[in-house]
Structures are given as C-alpha cells and as structure tokens.
Scaffold this motif. Structure first.
Motif, PDB file in Angstrom:
ATOM      1  N   SER A 275      43.479  37.953 -48.727  1.00  0.00           N
ATOM      2  CA  SER A 275      44.394  37.317 -47.787  1.00  0.00           C
ATOM      3  C   SER A 275      45.510  36.654 -48.590  1.00  0.00           C
ATOM      4  CB  SER A 275      43.665  36.262 -46.959  1.00  0.00           C
ATOM      5  OG  SER A 275      43.359  35.125 -47.761  1.00  0.00           O
TER       6      SER A 275
ATOM      7  N   TRP B  45      40.395  37.163 -41.008  1.00  0.00           N
ATOM      8  CA  TRP B  45      41.055  38.391 -40.557  1.00  0.00           C
ATOM      9  C   TRP B  45      40.848  39.495 -41.586  1.00  0.00           C
ATOM     10  CZ3 TRP B  45      46.825  38.029 -38.556  1.00  0.00           C
ATOM     11  CH2 TRP B  45      47.218  39.264 -38.007  1.00  0.00           C
TER      12      TRP B  45
ATOM     13  N   GLY C 222      44.551  44.386 -41.730  1.00  0.00           N
ATOM     14  CA  GLY C 222      45.301  43.656 -40.717  1.00  0.00           C
ATOM     15  C   GLY C 222      45.361  44.340 -39.372  1.00  0.00           C
TER      16      GLY C 222
ATOM     17  N   LEU D  13      40.883  31.549 -34.744  1.00  0.00           N
ATOM     18  CA  LEU D  13      41.276  32.916 -35.072  1.00  0.00           C
ATOM     19  C   LEU D  13      42.124  32.995 -36.342  1.00  0.00           C
ATOM     20  CD1 LEU D  13      42.210  34.211 -31.502  1.00  0.00           C
ATOM     21  CD2 LEU D  13      40.187  34.824 -32.846  1.00  0.00           C
ATOM     22  N   TYR D  14      42.957  31.984 -36.539  1.00  0.00           N
ATOM     23  CA  TYR D  14      43.876  32.060 -37.689  1.00  0.00           C
ATOM     24  C   TYR D  14      44.031  30.702 -38.350  1.00  0.00           C
ATOM     25  CZ  TYR D  14      47.952  32.966 -40.573  1.00  0.00           C
ATOM     26  OH  TYR D  14      48.799  33.086 -41.656  1.00  0.00           O
TER      27      TYR D  14
ATOM     28  N   HIS E  87      46.357  35.302 -43.244  1.00  0.00           N
ATOM     29  CA  HIS E  87      46.477  36.692 -42.816  1.00  0.00           C
ATOM     30  C   HIS E  87      46.326  37.642 -44.003  1.00  0.00           C
ATOM     31  CE1 HIS E  87      50.639  35.343 -43.729  1.00  0.00           C
ATOM     32  NE2 HIS E  87      50.842  36.576 -44.149  1.00  0.00           N
TER      33      HIS E  87
ATOM     34  N   PHE F 129      48.439  40.603 -34.616  1.00  0.00           N
ATOM     35  CA  PHE F 129      47.579  39.445 -34.374  1.00  0.00           C
ATOM     36  C   PHE F 129      46.896  39.543 -33.019  1.00  0.00           C
ATOM     37  CE2 PHE F 129      47.061  34.955 -32.926  1.00  0.00           C
ATOM     38  CZ  PHE F 129      46.076  34.593 -33.828  1.00  0.00           C
TER      39      PHE F 129
ATOM     40  N   TYR G  92      44.050  41.987 -33.288  1.00  0.00           N
ATOM     41  CA  TYR G  92      42.944  41.348 -34.007  1.00  0.00           C
ATOM     42  C   TYR G  92      42.182  40.396 -33.084  1.00  0.00           C
ATOM     43  CZ  TYR G  92      41.231  37.285 -36.692  1.00  0.00           C
ATOM     44  OH  TYR G  92      40.515  36.214 -37.164  1.00  0.00           O
TER      45      TYR G  92
ATOM     46  N   CYS H 186      38.143  40.185 -31.617  1.00  0.00           N
ATOM     47  CA  CYS H 186      37.311  38.979 -31.651  1.00  0.00           C
ATOM     48  C   CYS H 186      36.795  38.631 -30.257  1.00  0.00           C
ATOM     49  CB  CYS H 186      38.100  37.806 -32.223  1.00  0.00           C
ATOM     50  SG  CYS H 186      38.493  37.969 -33.979  1.00  0.00           S
TER      51      CYS H 186
END
Length: 248
Positions: A49, A94, A101, A131-132, A136, A156, A159, A163
């Motif tokens: 990342s 991620w 990605g 989530l973030y 990334h 995003f 992704y 989830c």
C-alpha cells in the motif's frame, strides 16, 4: 500483543480515573506498532500500500510484522474477551483484499477477514469496520495518481461493494474513510503521511496549494458513492438503516 493490550488497558484506566487526557498520556506513549495490527505485509497475496512504500522509503518503523494479528487473531480475540471488550474497530487492508486495487479478489485475504470477523461475533464482540485508513494500493497510486484522479472513486466503490457483500451480514457499523481531512492535509499539503506529496522543496513532487482540495473533493465524492451503494443495494437485505450504518 498481550503486552500492548495491557498497556492500552492501563492507559485507559489512568485516563478514566484522572478525568484528564493531554496531561497524562499522549500518542507518543503508544508503541508505533499500533499504527498497524495485522502485519504479514508480504504474505498470502497482499501487495504494498502507499503506507508501506512511504515508511520503507524513509527507513521508518513499519507494519511488516506489527502485532502480527494476521497470525494471532484468535489469541487477540481471547485477550479482548478477558479484557471485557464488547466492540473492536479495525480497518480492512485494501491491498490484502484486492491487491491491485480492482479486479481480482485475493481468496486468502478474503478468508482471513471472514474468519476474524466471525471470531469476534462468536465471542460477543461487535466489529466496527473502517474501509479506508490512508492505505490504498500502491498499484493505483502508480497507475493514475490515486486520490488525485477521479478514477479512484469507481475503484473505491467497487472495493466497498466486495466488503459489503462478503462481510455485511456480520458487520453492523461501517466507517467509509477515516479522517479524510487529516489524510488530505498530511498526504498532500505537508507531505508527512502517505503518499508524501507537497510543494517543493519540502517534497520532491506535489502542489500544496491545489492537491489537498482535489483529494478532499474526491474523498467526499467517494464517500457519497459508497453510501449510496449501501443504501440502494444492501440496506434491505442486511438490515434496517438504523442497524446498518455507513459513517463518516
């Protein structure tokens, strides 16, 4: 991990008994390993990342091993039970779930999060998932500039879709993006956090006058996109809105 959890508990007890914060402990009192829990940075299909690239390029402490939660999550959950915790907030990597990605989902990464979340639920601990958290995949940073490019919004959202689909039956509380303002400022105005951009001479590349605002705008659009996705696709099948929340 047991020593770190003991330190956290001691600090919390000190804060609770004193009624004060800044005069008792600060962020410096915590081990740097607390920046990452999972470790196993290069195992089972995970790719770097922007955090990995940032700390390694500056020879800083890293999360390659950290608390080694990837291997010791069952022991960690047992410690949580013994501590009396009823909730645990953590971030999905991620780069572990979707290493490039977008596209291919890493089956080992997927299984790890399923196992960990189930372990929490089985022991009565509510999972709160972010989530973030500024991490990334480096692949997206190299390909099109990460959050400086609006293509990031689509990736995003895709992704997040994975989830929600895979973990949503057991996760009631979601945070889309952790402290977007801190990420925008640190990563694109000061250069002090990944991806380490700011105006020269402070950084080798970047523009502190424009990039924090571009990134901040794209983060807001991404949050809106993911929130809309959840409400339209998952709210009715995973629970009422008051039970399943997408938080800022």
């Amino acid at each position: 991990m047991a020593q770190i959890l003991s330190l956290i508990i001691a600090i919390f007890l000190a804060l609770a008994s004193s009624g004060r914060c800044s005069s008792v402990y600060s962020r410096k009192d915590f081990p740097r390993a607390l920046l990452s829990w999972e470790g196993a940075a290069n195992e089972d299909g995970r790719k770097p990342s922007v955090w990995d690239t940032f700390v390694h390029s500056r020879n800083q402490s890293n999360g390659d091993i950290a608390c080694d939660g990837y291997h010791k999550y069952k022991e960690d959950v047992q410690l949580m039970v013994e501590t009396g915790l009823n909730a645990f907030r953590f971030s999905i990597s991620w780069s572990r779930l979707i290493p490039n990605g977008r596209g291919h989902v890493n089956p080992k990464g997927l299984q790890f999060y399923k196992n960990f979340i189930q372990q929490l639920v089985n022991h009565g601990i509510e999972p709160h998932v972010t989530l973030y958290h500024d991490d990334h995949p480096q692949y997206l940073e190299d390909e099109y500039g990460g959050w400086l490019n609006r293509r990031m919004i689509k990736d995003f959202t895709a992704y997040a879709d994975v989830c929600f689909r895979e973990f949503g039956n057991n996760v009631k509380f979601w945070t889309t993006i952790n402290e977007a303002n801190v990420f925008s400022t640190g990563g694109y105005n000061d250069g002090s956090t990944p991806p380490g951009r700011c105006s020269p001479p402070g950084c080798s590349s970047g523009n502190s006058s424009t990039e924090p605002y571009i990134v901040g705008h794209n983060l807001l659009l991404a949050h809106a996109s993911v929130s809309r996705l959840y409400k339209q696709k998952y709210k009715d099948i995973q629970g009422a809105l008051q039970e399943k929340k997408v938080l800022t």
